[in-house]
Design an enzyme around this catalytic site. Structure first.
Site, mmCIF file in Angstrom:
data_model
loop_
_atom_site.group_PDB
_atom_site.id
_atom_site.type_symbol
_atom_site.label_atom_id
_atom_site.label_comp_id
_atom_site.label_asym_id
_atom_site.label_seq_id
_atom_site.Cartn_x
_atom_site.Cartn_y
_atom_site.Cartn_z
ATOM 1 C CB VAL A 1 -0.815 0.014 1.217
ATOM 2 C CG1 VAL A 1 -2.033 -1.021 1.191
ATOM 3 C CG2 VAL A 1 -0.108 0.145 2.562
ATOM 4 C CE LYS A 2 2.830 2.102 4.770
ATOM 5 N NZ LYS A 2 3.900 1.509 5.761
ATOM 6 C CB VAL A 3 5.023 6.007 -2.358
ATOM 7 C CG1 VAL A 3 5.089 6.850 -3.419
ATOM 8 C CG2 VAL A 3 4.320 6.808 -1.119
#
Ligand SMILES: *Cc1c(COP(=O)(O)O)cnc(C)c1O
Length: 397
Positions: free
Chosen positions: A195-197
């Site tokens: 879910v991170k960048v």
């Protein structure tokens, strides 16, 4: 008559649930991983160094140390500080709990402080109030992807002789006064959870421009073995010693190849996140009972999260009910986070309790994270706000 909500048997805004976050993987990412699988090195090979060097260059730091999660990256950064058992590390109440847990894991004590109510970023007055002779470091969490005020933090840290660590797990690609997150403090921590960048499946990184700190972290990820295998091979020796407790926190070559491929798309990912956020800003301005968090000037936001605050005083339902109603409409809202000091672990271990961090607690009752990720369409963003407006209209006081 307001439209009937899905939770009351009406028709949902969306038939398929829009998640709050998800990875963006293309054919080039897949090819990069497959290529490593056909090579000689699956771990501790050339992809690790290639990813580290490209990452360090991208954020403007001298060194980057890859590890197998953001949590391991926090532990490595704290290990680099050489903390003693009674040392204290100041951590904001609004963060993923591992920011604080990793302090305990390396044998020191986290001290949880309140956040600023408008941004939910660590508050310098709350820091000052909790500094003791045992305080060694301040952890600044760039919550939602918005960098903290690093000038303000540097002043506090310098006055008391403290280190600043940034937990930038939300903020890869963000800038503060034109400089990249990753070179603003002596140690900056990133996560590559899906879910991170950007993602490596699981993974993390610490950046620093101090070679002694980088060395300590490289040792930490490999059991704090004093010489690495290449040095041993070149000396024709099997000998090594272990002087401190480390672990196996290594990131594999398959993961680093994926990370390197993802890093090439970082600018596009962040641009798309910003475009979705701009659309939300515009549409939400017309919805009564809800407002986004404040964004400071001189900040280039990475928008890992788009967080809104509900004006619960104007509503007949609480956040829990609004959350359930939005999920029923097919919008995968989330809540980030339960304040750290309210977790049972902290209550039992440190005697923390409701009332310790009033601004974090008040925010916790009101916040919702709306879906945001690069693969989202403009229509998805419109659906989110349509559902939000529909639900809030129903519960208007
Ligand atoms: C995701 C996250 C972490 C932990 O990262 P993992 O890769 O999941 O271990 C730590 N701090 C913050 C603020 C995070 O969002």
């Amino acid at each position: 008559m307001p439209e009937q909500l899905a939770i009351e048997g009406g028709r949902p805004v969306r038939d398929r649930m829009l998640p709050y976050g998800r990875q963006t993987i293309d054919e080039a990412d897949i090819a990069a991983v497959v290529k490593v699988l056909r090579s000689d090195w699956l771990t501790t090979g050339p992809q690790v160094e290639a990813f580290e060097q490209a990452f360090a260059r991208r954020v403007g730091a001298e060194h980057a140390v890859a590890v197998n999660s953001g949590t391991a990256a926090l532990a490595a950064a704290y290990h680099a500080l050489n903390l003693r058992p009674d040392d204290e590390v100041i951590v904001p109440a609004i963060t993923f709990a591992s920011t604080a847990n990793a302090v305990i894991q390396i044998g020191a004590n986290p001290v949880i402080v309140d956040v600023a109510p408008d941004t939910l970023l660590i508050d310098s007055q709350s820091i000052e109030a909790r500094i003791t002779p045992r305080t060694r470091a301040i952890v600044a969490v760039d919550y939602a992807g918005q960098p903290c005020d690093y000038e303000d933090l540097r002043v506090v840290a310098d006055r008391h002789g403290l280190m600043v660590v940034s937990d930038a797990c939300h903020a890869l690609g963000a800038t503060w006064r034109g400089k990249s997150v990753g070179c603003l403090t002596p140690l900056t921590v990133f996560s590559f959870h899906p879910v991170k960048v950007i993602t490596t499946g699981e993974g993390g990184m610490v950046t620093t421009s101090d070679s002694a700190l980088a060395e300590r972290m490289r040792a930490f990820r490999n059991h704090c073995i004093t010489a690495d295998f290449r040095e041993r091979a070149s000396r024709g020796s099997w000998e090594y010693t272990i002087d401190e407790l480390g672990g196996n926190y290594r990131l594999s070559d398959m993961q680093c190849a994926l990370g390197l491929s993802q890093l090439g798309k970082l600018d596009d990912f962040v641009a798309r996140r910003r475009a979705v956020a701009a659309r939300y800003d515009e549409l939400i301005a017309d919805v009564p009972g809800v407002a986004p968090l404040m964004v400071q000037p001189e900040v280039g936001h990475a928008y890992h999260l788009y967080v809104v605050r509900l004006e619960v005083e104007r509503l007949t339902a609480d956040r829990r009910a609004i959350f359930a109603a939005l999920r029923a409409e097919g919008v995968g809202v989330n809540v980030h986070y339960l304040p750290v000091h309210l977790h049972q672990l902290y209550r039992e271990r440190y005697g923390t309790k409701p009332g310790d961090c009033p601004d974090a607690e008040a925010a916790y009752e009101r916040i919702l994270s709306l879906p945001i990720f690069p693969g989202m369409s403009d229509a998805d963003a419109t659906d989110t706000v349509t559902a939000l407006a529909k639900v809030l209209r129903r519960y208007q006081r």
